[in-house]
Design an enzyme around this catalytic site. Structure first.
Site, PDB file in Angstrom:
ATOM      1  N   GLY A 245     -11.603  -8.564   3.491  1.00 27.49           N
ATOM      2  CA  GLY A 245     -11.519  -7.239   2.910  1.00 27.49           C
ATOM      3  C   GLY A 245     -10.114  -6.743   2.645  1.00 27.49           C
ATOM      4  O   GLY A 245      -9.876  -5.987   1.708  1.00 27.49           O
TER       5      GLY A 245
ATOM      6  N   HIS B 248      -9.817  -2.744  -4.152  1.00 28.17           N
ATOM      7  CA  HIS B 248     -11.016  -2.581  -3.312  1.00 28.17           C
ATOM      8  C   HIS B 248     -11.615  -1.208  -3.604  1.00 28.17           C
ATOM      9  O   HIS B 248     -11.000  -0.181  -3.326  1.00 28.17           O
ATOM     10  CB  HIS B 248     -10.662  -2.692  -1.832  1.00 28.17           C
ATOM     11  CG  HIS B 248     -11.853  -2.657  -0.931  1.00 28.17           C
ATOM     12  ND1 HIS B 248     -11.766  -2.945   0.407  1.00 28.17           N
ATOM     13  CD2 HIS B 248     -13.165  -2.378  -1.153  1.00 28.17           C
ATOM     14  CE1 HIS B 248     -12.968  -2.842   0.965  1.00 28.17           C
ATOM     15  NE2 HIS B 248     -13.826  -2.486   0.025  1.00 28.17           N
TER      16      HIS B 248
ATOM     17  N   ASP C 192     -13.255 -20.264   8.867  1.00 31.60           N
ATOM     18  CA  ASP C 192     -12.784 -19.110   9.628  1.00 31.60           C
ATOM     19  C   ASP C 192     -11.836 -19.606  10.715  1.00 31.60           C
ATOM     20  O   ASP C 192     -12.048 -20.666  11.312  1.00 31.60           O
ATOM     21  CB  ASP C 192     -13.960 -18.348  10.250  1.00 31.60           C
ATOM     22  CG  ASP C 192     -13.571 -16.947  10.681  1.00 31.60           C
ATOM     23  OD1 ASP C 192     -13.826 -15.993   9.922  1.00 31.60           O
ATOM     24  OD2 ASP C 192     -12.986 -16.808  11.779  1.00 31.60           O
ATOM     25  N   ASP C 193     -10.796 -18.822  10.977  1.00 32.42           N
ATOM     26  CA  ASP C 193      -9.778 -19.231  11.950  1.00 32.42           C
ATOM     27  C   ASP C 193     -10.143 -18.901  13.388  1.00 32.42           C
ATOM     28  O   ASP C 193      -9.404 -19.272  14.310  1.00 32.42           O
ATOM     29  CB  ASP C 193      -8.428 -18.599  11.589  1.00 32.42           C
ATOM     30  CG  ASP C 193      -7.846 -19.183  10.306  1.00 32.42           C
ATOM     31  OD1 ASP C 193      -8.272 -20.286   9.911  1.00 32.42           O
ATOM     32  OD2 ASP C 193      -6.965 -18.540   9.699  1.00 32.42           O
TER      33      ASP C 193
ATOM     34  N   ILE D 283     -14.302   5.192   0.930  1.00 30.55           N
ATOM     35  CA  ILE D 283     -15.727   5.425   0.761  1.00 30.55           C
ATOM     36  C   ILE D 283     -15.996   6.842   0.243  1.00 30.55           C
ATOM     37  O   ILE D 283     -15.412   7.827   0.712  1.00 30.55           O
ATOM     38  CB  ILE D 283     -16.470   5.172   2.092  1.00 30.55           C
ATOM     39  CG1 ILE D 283     -17.980   5.209   1.892  1.00 30.55           C
ATOM     40  CG2 ILE D 283     -16.011   6.127   3.188  1.00 30.55           C
ATOM     41  CD1 ILE D 283     -18.763   4.681   3.082  1.00 30.55           C
TER      42      ILE D 283
ATOM     43  N   GLY E 259     -17.258  -9.425   8.475  1.00 27.98           N
ATOM     44  CA  GLY E 259     -18.075  -8.475   7.726  1.00 27.98           C
ATOM     45  C   GLY E 259     -18.153  -8.722   6.238  1.00 27.98           C
ATOM     46  O   GLY E 259     -19.255  -8.885   5.681  1.00 27.98           O
ATOM     47  N   HIS E 260     -17.018  -8.766   5.553  1.00 34.29           N
ATOM     48  CA  HIS E 260     -17.031  -8.936   4.101  1.00 34.29           C
ATOM     49  C   HIS E 260     -17.562 -10.315   3.722  1.00 34.29           C
ATOM     50  O   HIS E 260     -18.337 -10.464   2.761  1.00 34.29           O
ATOM     51  CB  HIS E 260     -15.632  -8.704   3.530  1.00 34.29           C
ATOM     52  CG  HIS E 260     -15.560  -8.827   2.044  1.00 34.29           C
ATOM     53  ND1 HIS E 260     -16.416  -8.162   1.196  1.00 34.29           N
ATOM     54  CD2 HIS E 260     -14.736  -9.561   1.238  1.00 34.29           C
ATOM     55  CE1 HIS E 260     -16.118  -8.465  -0.063  1.00 34.29           C
ATOM     56  NE2 HIS E 260     -15.116  -9.323  -0.052  1.00 34.29           N
TER      57      HIS E 260
ATOM     58  N   HIS F  84     -17.894   3.741 -18.359  1.00 33.05           N
ATOM     59  CA  HIS F  84     -17.438   2.994 -19.527  1.00 33.05           C
ATOM     60  C   HIS F  84     -15.923   2.922 -19.629  1.00 33.05           C
ATOM     61  O   HIS F  84     -15.197   3.830 -19.214  1.00 33.05           O
ATOM     62  CB  HIS F  84     -17.999   3.632 -20.814  1.00 33.05           C
ATOM     63  CG  HIS F  84     -17.485   5.038 -21.040  1.00 33.05           C
ATOM     64  ND1 HIS F  84     -16.324   5.297 -21.729  1.00 33.05           N
ATOM     65  CD2 HIS F  84     -17.968   6.237 -20.633  1.00 33.05           C
ATOM     66  CE1 HIS F  84     -16.109   6.604 -21.765  1.00 33.05           C
ATOM     67  NE2 HIS F  84     -17.096   7.201 -21.101  1.00 33.05           N
TER      68      HIS F  84
END
Length: 205
Positions: free
Chosen positions: A68, A144, A34-35, A165, A12-13, A135
């Site tokens: 992620g 994250h 990728d593994d 989220i 996904g990420h 700022h």
């Protein structure tokens, strides 16, 4: 600058990073490591090996970690630094980044993000879709920030913390390293001990 990009992690990420990279139109080619040997391509891009093959690509590619999980991303990023890899940062063309904003290597800024002036974001961070950072924020390494998170002015987020989220952090607030802030939570005062925090306002659980 090398003209090829290698993304470690094709899930996904990693896919979102690839999408940003394609839209940036900066690299001649984009590939994955990728593994999962059963996956041969992702986003229409080739998977050219596993994480064991990183060293053979150091000379030819800029390399970024597309994972992620904060701890895993940190571990692989630090290994890349140790072997002298060229690590870029990526900013989606539809992100808004103010003046005097510093962004560390390995950090990815997603679509719809707003980062206002005089903010410092460390290395290996994820600033996810539609989040806003006002700022004079200081976001330390390997944080994250999930989609739809809103940070007011002069917020400090410690290393390897994760903001769920839709969470909100009030101005002039410090969140220490190693914290997890639950989805939809609201932080209105300093969080000084590592742990999991949820609620409006947050409480430690």
């Amino acid at each position: 600058m090398k003209n090829k990009l290698l993304i470690i992690g094709a899930s996904g990420h990693g896919k979102v990073i690839a999408d940003i990279a394609l839209k940036m139109n900066k690299w001649k080619s984009i590939s994955f490591l990728d593994d999962d040997l059963s996956i041969k391509s992702s986003m229409g891009l080739e998977i050219i090996g596993t994480s064991d093959d990183i060293s053979s690509h150091i000379d030819d590619y800029e390399i970024i970690v597309g994972i992620g999980n904060n701890a895993t991303r940190k571990s692989i990023h630090e290994m890349l630094e140790a072997v002298g890899a060229s690590i870029p940062f990526l900013i989606h063309p539809h992100a808004v980044v103010g003046d005097q904003v510093e962004i560390g290597v390995g950090t990815v800024v997603m679509a719809g993000v707003v980062i206002n002036c005089c903010t410092n974001i460390g290395k290996g961070c994820i600033v996810n879709t539609g989040s806003t950072i006002d700022h004079d924020n200081k976001i330390e390494d390997f944080v994250h920030i999930s989609p739809g998170v809103h940070l007011a002015g002069t917020v400090n987020i410690g290393q390897s913390s994760w903001l769920g989220i839709g969470s909100i952090v009030s101005n002039n607030t410090i969140i220490t390293s190693g914290c997890k802030i639950g989805a939809g939570s609201v932080v209105i005062k300093d969080v000084t001990e590592p742990g999991v925090y949820v609620g409006v306002p947050v409480r430690r659980v």
